[in-house]
Design a protein around this motif. Structure first.
Motif: not given
Length: 187
Positions: A127-142, A158-167
């Motif tokens: 989870v990181c802050w996107s200055k260009s979008k002015n939003k929190w972005e979530a991603s995962i590497r699988v 954003a944290v919840k989206a990341r945690e759901d993806a991890e599960k």
């Protein structure tokens, strides 16, 4: 050890020499010198600590002029054979070589049990802050592929989206947690 490493690195001669040089306590995870070698004396803890820029640290020893991480030698001495794949430290502490903390894993499984990077600024992996979008972005590497999970107004979503993806993708519950150091201190 990675499967891509050359198998000749793990030879019978090296295993025999490791058995001659070290004893291993599965309860403490400590390799002890059973003969004097270089500047290390018989009865002392074997090896030294490698610290990496990522914050990871492992003990290592030398056998027949080759460096080995201590957990590889511990596995050899405990089970009597070289590991056939990566060895994962269940608790994420590379210096905790108790046999109960070591498990065979694929390289992918090992990556799915990683601690949070010491460069992380948000406190949540992926989870990181996107200055260009002015939003929190979530991603995962699988399986080495980056999956974009979206941009969110709220950090907790954003944290919840990341945690759901991890599960969903079978990550370890410990994945992304703060790094555990040698004496139980969190970095």
């Amino acid at each position: 050890m990675r499967l891509s490493e050359k198998p000749e690195r793990y030879s019978k001669a090296t295993a025999d020499e490791a058995r001659r040089l070290f004893s291993y306590s599965p309860d403490t995870g400590v390799l002890v010198r059973i003969v004097d070698h270089a500047n290390q004396r018989k009865g002392s803890e074997a090896g030294c600590c490698d610290r990496f820029a990522s914050g990871l640290q492992y003990r290592r020893v030398s056998v027949l002029s080759r460096r080995y991480r201590s957990h590889i030698i511990a596995w050899l001495l405990h089970y009597g054979k070289w590991p056939g794949s990566d060895i994962d430290h269940r608790d994420g502490n590379g210096e905790n070589n108790r046999i109960s903390n070591l498990r065979l894993s694929t390289h992918i499984e090992n990556l799915m049990n990683r601690s949070m990077s010491k460069r992380n600024k948000t406190g949540k992996t992926g989870v990181c802050w996107s200055k260009s979008k002015n939003k929190w972005e979530a991603s995962i590497r699988v399986m080495y592929k980056l999956i974009y999970l979206g941009a969110f107004e709220d950090f907790s979503i954003a944290v919840k989206a990341r945690e759901d993806a991890e599960k969903k993708h079978g990550f370890s519950p410990r994945h992304g947690s703060p790094r555990v150091m040698d004496k139980g201190v969190i970095q």
